[in-house]
Write an enzyme that holds these catalytic residues in place. Sequence first.
Site, short mmCIF file in Angstrom:
data_model
loop_
_atom_site.label_atom_id
_atom_site.label_comp_id
_atom_site.label_asym_id
_atom_site.label_seq_id
_atom_site.Cartn_x
_atom_site.Cartn_y
_atom_site.Cartn_z
N CYS A 2 0.78 -1.34 -0.01
CA CYS A 2 0.27 0.05 0.12
C CYS A 2 0.78 1.24 0.06
CB CYS A 2 -0.68 0.03 1.34
SG CYS A 2 -1.73 -1.52 1.32
N ARG A 27 2.61 1.70 -6.62
CA ARG A 27 2.29 0.86 -5.82
C ARG A 27 1.25 0.07 -5.88
NH1 ARG A 27 6.32 1.70 -1.83
NH2 ARG A 27 5.11 0.38 -0.17
N TRP A 74 -3.70 -1.91 -1.27
CA TRP A 74 -3.71 -3.09 -2.10
C TRP A 74 -3.85 -4.23 -1.24
CZ3 TRP A 74 -1.88 -3.45 -7.22
CH2 TRP A 74 -1.50 -4.67 -7.65
N ASN A 100 0.50 0.04 6.25
CA ASN A 100 1.22 -0.52 5.29
C ASN A 100 1.68 -2.11 6.06
OD1 ASN A 100 1.81 -1.97 3.02
ND2 ASN A 100 3.64 -0.67 2.84
N GLY A 101 1.16 -3.19 5.72
CA GLY A 101 1.85 -4.20 6.37
C GLY A 101 0.85 -5.36 6.74
N GLU A 481 12.79 -18.45 -20.02
CA GLU A 481 12.62 -17.18 -19.44
C GLU A 481 13.79 -16.24 -19.91
OE1 GLU A 481 10.11 -15.68 -18.73
OE2 GLU A 481 10.91 -13.92 -17.64
N LYS A 485 13.58 -12.71 -22.04
CA LYS A 485 13.77 -11.43 -21.43
C LYS A 485 14.75 -10.67 -22.53
CE LYS A 485 11.46 -10.68 -18.84
NZ LYS A 485 10.37 -11.84 -18.91
N GLU A 488 13.06 -9.84 -25.77
CA GLU A 488 11.95 -8.65 -25.72
C GLU A 488 12.39 -7.14 -25.18
OE1 GLU A 488 8.67 -9.13 -22.93
OE2 GLU A 488 9.90 -10.04 -21.62
N HIS A 504 20.38 -32.11 -31.35
CA HIS A 504 19.53 -32.36 -32.19
C HIS A 504 19.25 -31.44 -33.14
CE1 HIS A 504 18.54 -36.25 -29.98
NE2 HIS A 504 18.73 -35.52 -28.76
N LYS A 604 1.81 -4.26 -22.02
CA LYS A 604 2.02 -4.97 -20.74
C LYS A 604 1.05 -6.27 -20.56
CE LYS A 604 3.68 -5.85 -16.82
NZ LYS A 604 4.91 -6.73 -16.65
C1 AGP Z 1 6.88 -11.20 -20.27
O1 AGP Z 1 7.99 -10.54 -19.84
C2 AGP Z 1 6.12 -10.53 -21.45
N1 AGP Z 1 5.70 -9.20 -21.11
C3 AGP Z 1 4.83 -11.29 -21.71
O2 AGP Z 1 5.18 -12.75 -22.15
C4 AGP Z 1 3.86 -11.77 -20.64
O3 AGP Z 1 4.27 -12.56 -19.66
C5 AGP Z 1 2.65 -12.50 -21.26
O4 AGP Z 1 1.90 -11.47 -21.95
C6 AGP Z 1 1.56 -12.82 -20.25
O5 AGP Z 1 0.97 -11.89 -19.54
P1 AGP Z 1 0.03 -12.00 -18.19
O6 AGP Z 1 1.16 -12.74 -17.43
O7 AGP Z 1 -0.44 -10.67 -17.72
O8 AGP Z 1 -0.97 -13.14 -18.55
#
Ligand code: AGP
Length: 609
Positions: A2, A27, A74, A100-101, A481, A485, A488, A504, A604
Amino acid sequence: MCGIIGYIGSRKAANILWDGLKRLEYRGYDSAGICTINNNHILIEKDVGKLEEIQNKINFNSMNGNVGISHCRWATHGKVTKENAHPHCDNNNKISIVHNGIIENFQELKERLIKKGHKFKSMTDTEVVVHLIADNYNGSIEEATRKALKQIDGSYALGIVCANEPDKLIAARNESPLIVGLGEGENFIASDVPAILKHTNKVIYLDNNEMAVLTKDNVTIKNNNGEIIHKKIAEIDWDSELAEKAGYRHFMLKEIHEQPRAITETLNGRIENGNINLANELNLNEGELKRINRIIIVACGTSWHAALAGEFMLEELAKIPVEVEYASEFRYRNPIVNEDTLVIAISQSGETADTLAAIREAKKKNANVLSIVNAKGSSISREADSVLYTYAGPEIGVASTKAFTTQLIVLYLFTLYMSNIRNSLNKETIRDLIGKLRKLPLEMETLLTEDKGIKKIADIYKDKNNALFLGRGINFPIALEGALKLKEVSYIHAEGYPAAEMKHGPIALIDKNMPVVVLATKDVYTYKKVLGNIQEVKARGGIVIAIATEGDEEIRKIADYVFYIPRTLYILSSILSVVPLQLLAYYAATDRNLDPDKPRNLSKSVTVE
Ligand code: AGP
């Protein structure tokens, strides 16, 4: 996580408090409110929703008074409702609080206060504190607060005002961050610098078990025994945009460094007396969970990588068959699902269209749907039968970092919970695994504070256009992952593979222009095989960056670069191993003068198909 702001001075408090809340919106919040004291009366306005929604419902301008507190919530304890929003006040409307906590012993305190005649309006742990202070009030809000704090177990950042003492603003801190801002004829408290930087750059960082008594002209810091402490005054040299990133250049780097706290907050309240306690968050009782004979995990992107790690955890420890599906595939595949199937949907945003469609498909086929979500009150969290929240706080950077590691934490908690219910592990083993889990935030903190030269290693990528990431077992999803990272945020083409798959096909790609990251933490199964894979890469002139377990000298002889992580359980080491990969991606992007927070073509939350 929060946000709190408090003000005492000669100006109108409400405007300053509301403006400050808006600077803490990173936050996260699902409700917000303000309290001011005017003519020895407490005024409180609060509601649910986003700040701009609340602002249209409440006229904060009408709230007079030169002292006040405000809060964006939150939710942790108690649903998202107006009654549960902060500030809270006592039954006589004389004392008001924001917090907050998490108060660990709030239930027993609440029962004791109810017996003494206190009436509660909310389901929050916070409201217990304001009644406890009122119960101890005898003419001094400072004294009453100190007495109350001695009875509290848990984490808190508190702002407190009292209608009988409008010349005082009280603050107290244990674990949750809280700062004091020093102005001219006015003083402030806040969860974080951005909320008050517009008014002052002189701040005092409160430490645990410290209390601050603010008047408009003076600030006194005391310990919980009432002894005055002399604290350093820090001068903040950020501009306001930097302030929202708490001094980090990008949200992505800030969120990478927030992971220890995000993991702590995700663990908070879910481990009690050596056991995992998720019962009140799940809609399936123990008998129903025992009946589950198959789990399907659906997700996208980074959340899909978390799902693969979850598969390893659940099959290895809870002995439950698990399949992982891309949500976009699951929804169109006419999957075989029934009431004995548990479908788990993982999503940071809780709004990803494919994942939302996947759980609707699963529910149509009578599966029980559990979601693991970060954004409170999001569509997936509401449409699933139950939700286990990650408490990472809002993730602003498009590249998911702290959401990923807290997803792994929730999956691990759920795995241990299921292992206990299904007796796949004995109590002693579970207690040991929980003990190792509790150490993770500190191990990650160490990883992030000690400069292990990851920025230097990232220089490798300066003139490269391709990269490989290899891992075995639970480190295979971590390799995926790391590759996601890097691609992207730096636009370098990167692929993740099971290390054994090299032969392979991918081995054809190996040369000095194809840096290879190898997850090579020590495990009983495949460590020697991974060493062999490193040799294969080296034999073809490749460059190897190894993520290895502290103390492993063998790997140093064959890898070009080694990044060590603290020794811990193999499964938990995967949560630590992703951190250097996140940092590698971040520095590879900034070395190319790219903005890792806003990568091209990406959003996002993918709320469209
Ligand atoms: C991850 O770094 C990306 N921004 C993207 O792959 C993301 O994980 C994916 O769109 C899923 O989003 P979500 O976790 O909000 O469902």
